[in-house]
Motif scaffolding. Structure first.
Motif, PDB file in Angstrom:
ATOM      1  N   UNK A  30       0.952  -1.323   0.015  1.00  0.00           N
ATOM      2  CA  UNK A  30      -0.243  -0.111   0.002  1.00  0.00           C
ATOM      3  C   UNK A  30       0.906   1.328  -0.108  1.00  0.00           C
ATOM      4  N   UNK A  31       1.892   1.139   0.481  1.00  0.00           N
ATOM      5  CA  UNK A  31       2.950   2.477   0.418  1.00  0.00           C
ATOM      6  C   UNK A  31       3.918   2.274  -0.770  1.00  0.00           C
ATOM      7  N   UNK A  32       3.996   1.099  -1.573  1.00  0.00           N
ATOM      8  CA  UNK A  32       4.968   0.934  -2.630  1.00  0.00           C
ATOM      9  C   UNK A  32       4.518   1.257  -3.984  1.00  0.00           C
ATOM     10  N   UNK A  46      -2.153   6.836  -7.025  1.00  0.00           N
ATOM     11  CA  UNK A  46      -1.028   7.421  -5.830  1.00  0.00           C
ATOM     12  C   UNK A  46       0.262   7.786  -6.270  1.00  0.00           C
ATOM     13  N   UNK A  47       1.192   7.781  -5.251  1.00  0.00           N
ATOM     14  CA  UNK A  47       2.535   8.163  -5.635  1.00  0.00           C
ATOM     15  C   UNK A  47       3.440   6.928  -5.171  1.00  0.00           C
ATOM     16  N   UNK A  48       4.396   6.403  -6.238  1.00  0.00           N
ATOM     17  CA  UNK A  48       5.230   5.336  -5.758  1.00  0.00           C
ATOM     18  C   UNK A  48       6.051   5.596  -4.537  1.00  0.00           C
ATOM     19  N   UNK A  49       6.097   4.595  -3.692  1.00  0.00           N
ATOM     20  CA  UNK A  49       7.039   4.793  -2.498  1.00  0.00           C
ATOM     21  C   UNK A  49       6.184   5.409  -1.016  1.00  0.00           C
ATOM     22  N   UNK A  60      -2.705   2.755  -4.480  1.00  0.00           N
ATOM     23  CA  UNK A  60      -3.952   1.693  -4.486  1.00  0.00           C
ATOM     24  C   UNK A  60      -4.178   1.342  -5.917  1.00  0.00           C
ATOM     25  N   UNK A  61      -4.622   0.201  -5.993  1.00  0.00           N
ATOM     26  CA  UNK A  61      -4.958  -0.442  -7.446  1.00  0.00           C
ATOM     27  C   UNK A  61      -6.565  -0.309  -7.449  1.00  0.00           C
ATOM     28  N   UNK A  62      -6.986   0.481  -8.607  1.00  0.00           N
ATOM     29  CA  UNK A  62      -8.214   0.907  -8.487  1.00  0.00           C
ATOM     30  C   UNK A  62      -9.276  -0.246  -9.149  1.00  0.00           C
ATOM     31  N   UNK A  63      -8.589  -1.503  -9.507  1.00  0.00           N
ATOM     32  CA  UNK A  63      -9.378  -2.431  -9.883  1.00  0.00           C
ATOM     33  C   UNK A  63      -8.834  -3.679  -9.218  1.00  0.00           C
ATOM     34  N   UNK A  64      -8.446  -3.758  -8.046  1.00  0.00           N
ATOM     35  CA  UNK A  64      -7.531  -4.578  -7.260  1.00  0.00           C
ATOM     36  C   UNK A  64      -8.199  -5.999  -7.443  1.00  0.00           C
ATOM     37  N   UNK A  65      -9.542  -6.242  -6.923  1.00  0.00           N
ATOM     38  CA  UNK A  65     -10.398  -7.561  -7.223  1.00  0.00           C
ATOM     39  C   UNK A  65     -10.297  -8.085  -8.580  1.00  0.00           C
ATOM     40  N   UNK A  66      -9.979  -7.254  -9.464  1.00  0.00           N
ATOM     41  CA  UNK A  66     -10.141  -7.872 -11.060  1.00  0.00           C
ATOM     42  C   UNK A  66      -8.725  -7.790 -11.614  1.00  0.00           C
ATOM     43  N   UNK A  67      -7.628  -7.620 -10.677  1.00  0.00           N
ATOM     44  CA  UNK A  67      -6.358  -7.647 -11.472  1.00  0.00           C
ATOM     45  C   UNK A  67      -5.993  -9.109 -11.836  1.00  0.00           C
ATOM     46  N   UNK A  68      -5.055  -8.775 -12.737  1.00  0.00           N
ATOM     47  CA  UNK A  68      -4.400 -10.202 -13.683  1.00  0.00           C
ATOM     48  C   UNK A  68      -3.514 -11.092 -12.911  1.00  0.00           C
ATOM     49  N   UNK A  92      11.007 -10.485  -7.971  1.00  0.00           N
ATOM     50  CA  UNK A  92      10.263  -9.052  -8.662  1.00  0.00           C
ATOM     51  C   UNK A  92      10.241  -7.998  -8.046  1.00  0.00           C
ATOM     52  N   UNK A  93       9.690  -8.127  -6.776  1.00  0.00           N
ATOM     53  CA  UNK A  93       9.562  -6.993  -5.934  1.00  0.00           C
ATOM     54  C   UNK A  93      10.750  -6.223  -5.883  1.00  0.00           C
ATOM     55  N   UNK A  94      11.502  -6.975  -5.393  1.00  0.00           N
ATOM     56  CA  UNK A  94      13.174  -6.105  -5.058  1.00  0.00           C
ATOM     57  C   UNK A  94      13.508  -5.575  -6.378  1.00  0.00           C
ATOM     58  N   UNK A  95      13.342  -6.206  -7.409  1.00  0.00           N
ATOM     59  CA  UNK A  95      13.770  -5.401  -8.652  1.00  0.00           C
ATOM     60  C   UNK A  95      13.216  -4.063  -9.047  1.00  0.00           C
ATOM     61  N   UNK A  96      11.891  -4.254  -8.916  1.00  0.00           N
ATOM     62  CA  UNK A  96      10.954  -3.001  -9.130  1.00  0.00           C
ATOM     63  C   UNK A  96      11.317  -2.278  -8.168  1.00  0.00           C
ATOM     64  N   UNK A  97      11.329  -2.384  -6.763  1.00  0.00           N
ATOM     65  CA  UNK A  97      11.719  -1.462  -5.703  1.00  0.00           C
ATOM     66  C   UNK A  97      13.136  -0.893  -6.115  1.00  0.00           C
ATOM     67  N   UNK A  98      14.198  -1.518  -6.510  1.00  0.00           N
ATOM     68  CA  UNK A  98      15.490  -1.119  -6.866  1.00  0.00           C
ATOM     69  C   UNK A  98      15.215  -0.110  -7.833  1.00  0.00           C
ATOM     70  N   UNK A  99      14.396  -0.300  -8.803  1.00  0.00           N
ATOM     71  CA  UNK A  99      14.444   0.578  -9.837  1.00  0.00           C
ATOM     72  C   UNK A  99      13.761   1.819  -9.491  1.00  0.00           C
ATOM     73  N   UNK A 100      13.040   2.124  -8.338  1.00  0.00           N
ATOM     74  CA  UNK A 100      12.549   3.230  -7.790  1.00  0.00           C
ATOM     75  C   UNK A 100      13.342   3.846  -6.550  1.00  0.00           C
ATOM     76  N   UNK A 101      14.567   3.147  -6.434  1.00  0.00           N
ATOM     77  CA  UNK A 101      15.652   3.650  -5.185  1.00  0.00           C
ATOM     78  C   UNK A 101      14.889   3.329  -3.784  1.00  0.00           C
ATOM     79  N   UNK A 102      14.014   2.328  -3.640  1.00  0.00           N
ATOM     80  CA  UNK A 102      13.510   1.777  -2.308  1.00  0.00           C
ATOM     81  C   UNK A 102      14.127   0.873  -1.977  1.00  0.00           C
ATOM     82  N   UNK A 103      14.494   0.646  -0.528  1.00  0.00           N
ATOM     83  CA  UNK A 103      15.026  -0.487  -0.122  1.00  0.00           C
ATOM     84  C   UNK A 103      14.258  -1.687  -0.151  1.00  0.00           C
TER      85      UNK A 103
END
Length: 121
Positions: A12-14, A63-66, A70-78, A90-101
């Protein structure tokens, strides 16, 4: 794997995964999604609109990354959205791409010398 509560709060914060990867899936998965959210890639595969570009960002991400997302269609996501889990590769790779720990699970430290003592709570 991170505990479910920690994982949910972290997501929810990422939101980095929603704005780092192309979110592609078998075309039939898009049948239950809002029409404006899906883009055809080939006759067999579709993706979330906004993710098939040089700087991807799913149009359903709010919202703002980091900070707060929220996902506006969370229940219907792929299924490809569901496959990424908090703290996985995958999470670590995406977070690193945004400079998140990276998200890591930390075991709580329990005192080893408290067997015969009252605890202050």
């Amino acid at each position: 794997m991170l505990s479910q509560m920690i994982a949910q709060d972290a997501c929810l914060t990422c939101g980095a995964c929603c704005a780092f990867f192309r979110v592609s899936f078998y075309w039939a998965e898009g049948e239950g999604m809002p029409e404006e959210a899906v883009e055809a890639i080939t006759p067999v595969y579709s993706c979330m609109k906004g993710t098939n570009q040089k700087n991807p960002r799913c149009i359903m991400l709010s919202g703002e990354i980091g900070q707060q997302v929220s996902c506006t269609m969370y229940a219907q996501r792929s299924s490809s959205c569901k496959d990424v889990q908090a703290g996985d590769e995958q999470c670590h790779k995406a977070r690193a791409g945004y400079g998140l720990i990276p998200l890591i699970e930390i075991e709580p430290a329990y005192p080893s010398n408290d067997e015969d003592y009252d605890q202050v709570v």
